[in-house]
Write a protein that holds these residues in place. Structure first.
Motif, PDB file in Angstrom:
ATOM      1  N   LEU A   1       0.843  -1.398   0.017  1.00 12.47           N
ATOM      2  CA  LEU A   1       0.186   0.275  -0.011  1.00 12.47           C
ATOM      3  C   LEU A   1       0.924   1.289  -0.025  1.00 12.47           C
ATOM      4  CD1 LEU A   1      -2.696   1.460   0.288  1.00 12.47           C
ATOM      5  CD2 LEU A   1      -2.447   1.213   2.807  1.00 12.47           C
ATOM      6  N   GLY A   2       0.831   1.882  -1.069  1.00 14.09           N
ATOM      7  CA  GLY A   2       1.672   3.207  -1.143  1.00 14.09           C
ATOM      8  C   GLY A   2       0.809   4.441  -0.822  1.00 14.09           C
ATOM      9  N   LEU A   3       1.250   5.333   0.046  1.00 14.46           N
ATOM     10  CA  LEU A   3       0.524   6.393   0.567  1.00 14.46           C
ATOM     11  C   LEU A   3       1.351   7.738   0.201  1.00 14.46           C
ATOM     12  CD1 LEU A   3      -0.655   5.421   3.939  1.00 14.46           C
ATOM     13  CD2 LEU A   3      -1.928   5.295   2.027  1.00 14.46           C
ATOM     14  N   GLU A   4       0.895   8.564   0.001  1.00 13.93           N
ATOM     15  CA  GLU A   4       1.236  10.075  -0.342  1.00 13.93           C
ATOM     16  C   GLU A   4       1.768  10.851   0.664  1.00 13.93           C
ATOM     17  OE1 GLU A   4       0.167  14.220  -2.970  1.00 13.93           O
ATOM     18  OE2 GLU A   4      -1.187  12.639  -2.814  1.00 13.93           O
ATOM     19  N   ILE A   5       2.698  10.051   1.448  1.00 12.62           N
ATOM     20  CA  ILE A   5       3.458  10.543   2.665  1.00 12.62           C
ATOM     21  C   ILE A   5       4.904  10.830   2.314  1.00 12.62           C
ATOM     22  CG2 ILE A   5       3.977   9.977   4.980  1.00 12.62           C
ATOM     23  CD1 ILE A   5       1.434   8.497   5.474  1.00 12.62           C
ATOM     24  N   PRO A   6       5.511  11.775   2.962  1.00 14.91           N
ATOM     25  CA  PRO A   6       7.025  11.875   2.580  1.00 14.91           C
ATOM     26  C   PRO A   6       7.782  10.623   2.858  1.00 14.91           C
ATOM     27  CG  PRO A   6       6.152  13.922   3.612  1.00 14.91           C
ATOM     28  CD  PRO A   6       4.993  12.845   3.523  1.00 14.91           C
ATOM     29  N   GLU A   7       8.903  10.262   1.921  1.00 14.29           N
ATOM     30  CA  GLU A   7       9.613   9.032   2.080  1.00 14.29           C
ATOM     31  C   GLU A   7      10.431   9.166   3.458  1.00 14.29           C
ATOM     32  OE1 GLU A   7      12.241   8.629  -1.116  1.00 14.29           O
ATOM     33  OE2 GLU A   7      12.002  10.979  -1.448  1.00 14.29           O
ATOM     34  N   ASN A   8      10.733  10.293   3.868  1.00 13.84           N
ATOM     35  CA  ASN A   8      11.522  10.368   5.202  1.00 13.84           C
ATOM     36  C   ASN A   8      10.754  10.076   6.376  1.00 13.84           C
ATOM     37  OD1 ASN A   8      10.319  12.810   5.219  1.00 13.84           O
ATOM     38  ND2 ASN A   8      11.806  13.914   5.638  1.00 13.84           N
TER      39      ASN A   8
ATOM     40  N   GLY B   1       7.032  13.307  13.417  1.00 16.00           N
ATOM     41  CA  GLY B   1       7.537  13.854  12.226  1.00 16.00           C
ATOM     42  C   GLY B   1       6.901  15.123  11.654  1.00 16.00           C
ATOM     43  N   LYS B   2       7.850  15.971  11.034  1.00 19.78           N
ATOM     44  CA  LYS B   2       7.105  17.265  10.558  1.00 19.78           C
ATOM     45  C   LYS B   2       5.844  17.108   9.741  1.00 19.78           C
ATOM     46  CE  LYS B   2       8.734  20.907   7.424  1.00 19.78           C
ATOM     47  NZ  LYS B   2       9.856  21.635   6.524  1.00 19.78           N
ATOM     48  N   PHE B   3       5.801  16.053   8.988  1.00 19.02           N
ATOM     49  CA  PHE B   3       4.673  15.685   8.373  1.00 19.02           C
ATOM     50  C   PHE B   3       3.173  15.824   8.913  1.00 19.02           C
ATOM     51  CE2 PHE B   3       1.372  12.494   6.681  1.00 19.02           C
ATOM     52  CZ  PHE B   3       1.069  12.986   5.641  1.00 19.02           C
TER      53      PHE B   3
ATOM     54  N   ASP C   1       9.959  16.227   2.874  1.00 20.20           N
ATOM     55  CA  ASP C   1       9.782  17.547   3.348  1.00 20.20           C
ATOM     56  C   ASP C   1      11.014  18.326   3.275  1.00 20.20           C
ATOM     57  OD1 ASP C   1       7.210  17.120   3.507  1.00 20.20           O
ATOM     58  OD2 ASP C   1       7.147  16.718   5.535  1.00 20.20           O
ATOM     59  N   ASP C   2      12.166  17.729   3.587  1.00 18.31           N
ATOM     60  CA  ASP C   2      13.502  18.324   3.865  1.00 18.31           C
ATOM     61  C   ASP C   2      14.146  18.232   2.345  1.00 18.31           C
ATOM     62  OD1 ASP C   2      14.072  15.532   3.837  1.00 18.31           O
ATOM     63  OD2 ASP C   2      15.037  15.710   5.717  1.00 18.31           O
ATOM     64  N   TYR C   3      13.706  17.757   1.448  1.00 21.29           N
ATOM     65  CA  TYR C   3      14.399  17.786   0.009  1.00 21.29           C
ATOM     66  C   TYR C   3      13.990  18.872  -0.753  1.00 21.29           C
ATOM     67  CZ  TYR C   3      15.970  16.559  -4.574  1.00 21.29           C
ATOM     68  OH  TYR C   3      16.308  16.174  -5.945  1.00 21.29           O
ATOM     69  N   LYS C   4      14.865  19.935  -0.752  1.00 21.62           N
ATOM     70  CA  LYS C   4      14.502  21.147  -1.247  1.00 21.62           C
ATOM     71  C   LYS C   4      15.575  21.336  -2.541  1.00 21.62           C
ATOM     72  CE  LYS C   4      12.730  23.197   2.713  1.00 21.62           C
ATOM     73  NZ  LYS C   4      11.305  23.175   2.572  1.00 21.62           N
ATOM     74  N   PRO C   5      15.159  20.797  -3.802  1.00 27.70           N
ATOM     75  CA  PRO C   5      16.212  21.126  -4.921  1.00 27.70           C
ATOM     76  C   PRO C   5      16.457  22.784  -5.173  1.00 27.70           C
ATOM     77  CG  PRO C   5      14.158  20.511  -5.529  1.00 27.70           C
ATOM     78  CD  PRO C   5      14.052  20.201  -4.178  1.00 27.70           C
TER      79      PRO C   5
END
Length: 279
Positions: A74-81, A105-107, A147-151
């Protein structure tokens, strides 16, 4: 009133699964999804965030697939971290303390809640925990961009944000499919990301996740209609966000040429943020 709501929600989360086997308590007796018509390893369910009914439908699909002896991710739209914290919760006893540890977590703590971190979404995670601990072959994967990945833009006008999100989601799902070749992947994601069209509505610069994924893997998608009701969302009618239950009109029962299944959910009800239980 607030204390009563928190108590009621807490009972709903922690007390539902105490009197019978995990499968009987987690899974509905009947499901709406036609499992026999699923011909691919990937099923994408497009949702409107912030309801009880969309996560409940995703849970029923997982249950139906498991009943058909199909292992499920089951894949959810939650940040991978958030994956490490989710894994820890899935191995826990599911106590209130375990729940609070998950939502550090921040999420889960965000000021603006869009429904992905709702009580109902946590209930979906808890259902997977129950099924997994009952011996079912079910996994849960967080596939959203961290959330903490900011390209960093190469140029000031580089429009990367939405495209990066959908590209990252696609790669995360493909990676899990390769690592678990015997599993069916059920992705619950916002309806824009679930579009099979080449571009976002009114935005020709970006392609939705489902489109990108379909270029790499055979997929099927579900169109979910409803009879109206409430979703918990944050809107900005003025200078400030207003978060809470908001009324939505019915979503028409139809199936586009791009979707494989059309299913009616009935009336929808709002699901508040998980953090409302512990504030």
């Amino acid at each position: 009133m607030k204390k009563f709501l928190k108590l009621a929600l807490s009972v709903c989360i922690s007390g539902l699964f105490t009197t019978a086997s995990a499968d009987e308590l987690v899974c509905p007796k009947e499901g709406k999804f036609p499992v026999a018509e699923l011909k691919t390893r990937v099923l994408v369910i497009g949702e409107t965030h912030g309801s009880n009914e969309y996560p409940a439908f995703a849970k029923s699909v997982v249950c139906q697939l498991l009943a058909a002896n199909k292992p499920v991710i089951l894949g959810l739209e939650i940040p991978e971290n958030e994956q490490a914290a989710i894994n820890h919760y899935l191995q826990s006893s599911g106590t209130a303390e375990d729940r609070r540890a998950l939502q550090k977590g921040k999420f889960w703590q965000g000021r603006i809640q869009d429904g992905r971190s709702s009580v109902a979404m946590f209930g979906l995670i808890d259902a997977v925990r129950k099924l997994k601990q009952a011996g079912q072959k079910v996994l849960l994967a967080a596939f959203d961009i961290s959330d903490d990945y900011k390209p960093v833009r190469l140029e000031k006008n580089e429009p990367f944000s939405i495209g990066r999100v959908d590209g990252e989601m696609t790669l995360n799902i493909i990676d899990r499919l390769r690592q678990y070749p015997e599993y069916t992947y059920v992705a619950l994601v916002g309806s824009n990301h679930a579009s099979r069209g080449k571009h976002y509505p009114n935005n020709p610069d970006f392609s939705p996740m489902a489109y990108l994924l379909s270029q790499r893997e055979p997929i099927q998608t579900v169109y979910l209609s409803h009879q109206g009701g409430e979703f918990w969302v944050c809107r900005k009618p003025g200078e400030q966000f207003v978060c809470g239950p908001h009324n939505y009109s019915a979503r028409e029962t139809k199936i586009s040429a791009q979707d494989d299944f059309s299913i009616e959910l009935g009336k929808v009800t709002a699901s508040p943020p998980l953090i409302s239980l512990d504030q």
